[in-house]
Enzyme design. Sequence first.
Site, PDB file in Angstrom:
ATOM      1  N   LYS A 161     -60.720  40.949   9.668  1.00 25.42           N
ATOM      2  CA  LYS A 161     -60.898  41.756  10.876  1.00 25.42           C
ATOM      3  C   LYS A 161     -60.059  41.178  12.013  1.00 25.42           C
ATOM      4  O   LYS A 161     -59.385  41.911  12.748  1.00 25.42           O
ATOM      5  CB  LYS A 161     -62.381  41.805  11.264  1.00 25.42           C
ATOM      6  CG  LYS A 161     -62.672  42.570  12.561  1.00 25.42           C
ATOM      7  CD  LYS A 161     -62.689  44.068  12.374  1.00 25.42           C
ATOM      8  CE  LYS A 161     -62.750  44.836  13.689  1.00 25.42           C
ATOM      9  NZ  LYS A 161     -64.074  45.354  14.041  1.00 25.42           N
ATOM     10  N   ARG A 171     -55.026  49.239  12.532  1.00 20.66           N
ATOM     11  CA  ARG A 171     -56.447  49.343  12.827  1.00 20.66           C
ATOM     12  C   ARG A 171     -57.078  50.552  12.134  1.00 20.66           C
ATOM     13  O   ARG A 171     -58.272  50.561  11.838  1.00 20.66           O
ATOM     14  CB  ARG A 171     -56.678  49.383  14.342  1.00 20.66           C
ATOM     15  CG  ARG A 171     -58.110  49.052  14.714  1.00 20.66           C
ATOM     16  CD  ARG A 171     -58.247  48.555  16.143  1.00 20.66           C
ATOM     17  NE  ARG A 171     -59.642  48.147  16.346  1.00 20.66           N
ATOM     18  CZ  ARG A 171     -60.048  47.297  17.244  1.00 20.66           C
ATOM     19  NH1 ARG A 171     -59.193  46.718  18.050  1.00 20.66           N
ATOM     20  NH2 ARG A 171     -61.309  46.983  17.347  1.00 20.66           N
ATOM     21  N   ASN A 194     -60.852  52.145   8.892  1.00 19.37           N
ATOM     22  CA  ASN A 194     -61.628  53.360   8.665  1.00 19.37           C
ATOM     23  C   ASN A 194     -61.759  53.717   7.186  1.00 19.37           C
ATOM     24  O   ASN A 194     -62.202  54.815   6.856  1.00 19.37           O
ATOM     25  CB  ASN A 194     -61.019  54.539   9.436  1.00 19.37           C
ATOM     26  CG  ASN A 194     -61.353  54.448  10.910  1.00 19.37           C
ATOM     27  OD1 ASN A 194     -62.434  54.005  11.287  1.00 19.37           O
ATOM     28  ND2 ASN A 194     -60.418  54.838  11.756  1.00 19.37           N
TER      29      ASN A 194
END
Length: 364
Positions: free
Chosen positions: A229, A243, A247
Amino acid sequence: LRPDALSVDTDIRTYPIRFVHLADVSAHLNDLGLHGPRVVVITDENVAAHYRTPLVHAFEAAGWTPHVVVVPPGESSKSLDRLSTLYDTLLPLGLERSTPVCTLGGGVVGDLGGFAAATLLRGVPLVHLPTSLLAQVDSSIGGKTGINHTVGKNLIGSFYQPHAVLVDPETLLTLPAREWVNGMAEAVKHGFIADPELIDYTERHLVDILGHHDLEATVPAVRAAMHIKAQVVADDEREAGKRAWLNFGHTFAHAIEHVAGYGTVAHGEAVALGMRAALYLSHRRAPAALDHDRLDALLAQLPTPDVSGLAFEALWDAMRHDKKTKDGTIRFVLLHAVGDPFVADDCTRASVQRAWDFVQQSTA
Ligand code: ADP
Ligand code: ZN
């Protein structure tokens, strides 16, 4: 103090992620250049029940004056009303620009407290002390803060980077079982998008982690997930490019949460189901590069609620109206291989329906 090598490198600042004992937090604050005597701690009732007293005692023993604000647990605390109450409580204390604000809790407290820290006096130093697995592996890193609005979740907020993320893994010992699943879903997600080794590790240790809440087995997974992360947000602070990979599983997840009703299916549970659908879609495109049976079996170990009642029509509709959907194009993060994600905006309705049929059949 042995500062850990893990850190998050952003435009605003580079901040460390450290594995600590809650009792040592004040010493870490000092080490980070943050000083008392005053410190604000924002937490929720569940977390306060376990950790308020020891943390307050540790601060006091070190000569600090902690002000603890406790909010009700749950998503409903991410509200303008709750934020307003926070300001009403904190501003009369006469805070200074240098007064550290610590969030002690899960994602809700991190988001609410983070936004308060971002806006009080135009920004006071923020330190996250994530106590849920989900907050540790995901939401405490990346600087997203904010609250919900009746129009939608997380619609009011800002990017505000903390000074540090201090993780005490022992706090996980009081975390409810369902929250372990929630957190592990996001940890596994990080493995899928960036780290085949984390997937292998999780395959070997998921029983110890979810079945026995074994910290020795859990901490390496937390560390690896935080590392991924941190890397992803460092490479892309504002939602473009990399980023978006975060998802993975989330196109379906957001739709599932929306259609089932938020809270009925927890976020991580929805992500687990969404990852199974995304994996199915990925495998259809590149059957050779993904061992679908093996990877799906891993995801199937994350217990999820019954979704047999969720009609594809309703999910499809929700996906088309997601706030991240532009001009009706539905985007999925798919995998060329484990650790090699891409964004696809050309999945047909029929293929997406087949993926959902697969998920429903295999969870029935
Ligand atoms: P998230 O899953 O995003 O972290 P929350 O902040 O709502 O969401 O946390 C999930 C739930 O777990 C909340 O009810 C919270 O009070 C509870 N919780 C968080 N950390 C702990 C902990 N270490 N021990 C017990 N309960 C916890
Ligand atoms: Zn998520």
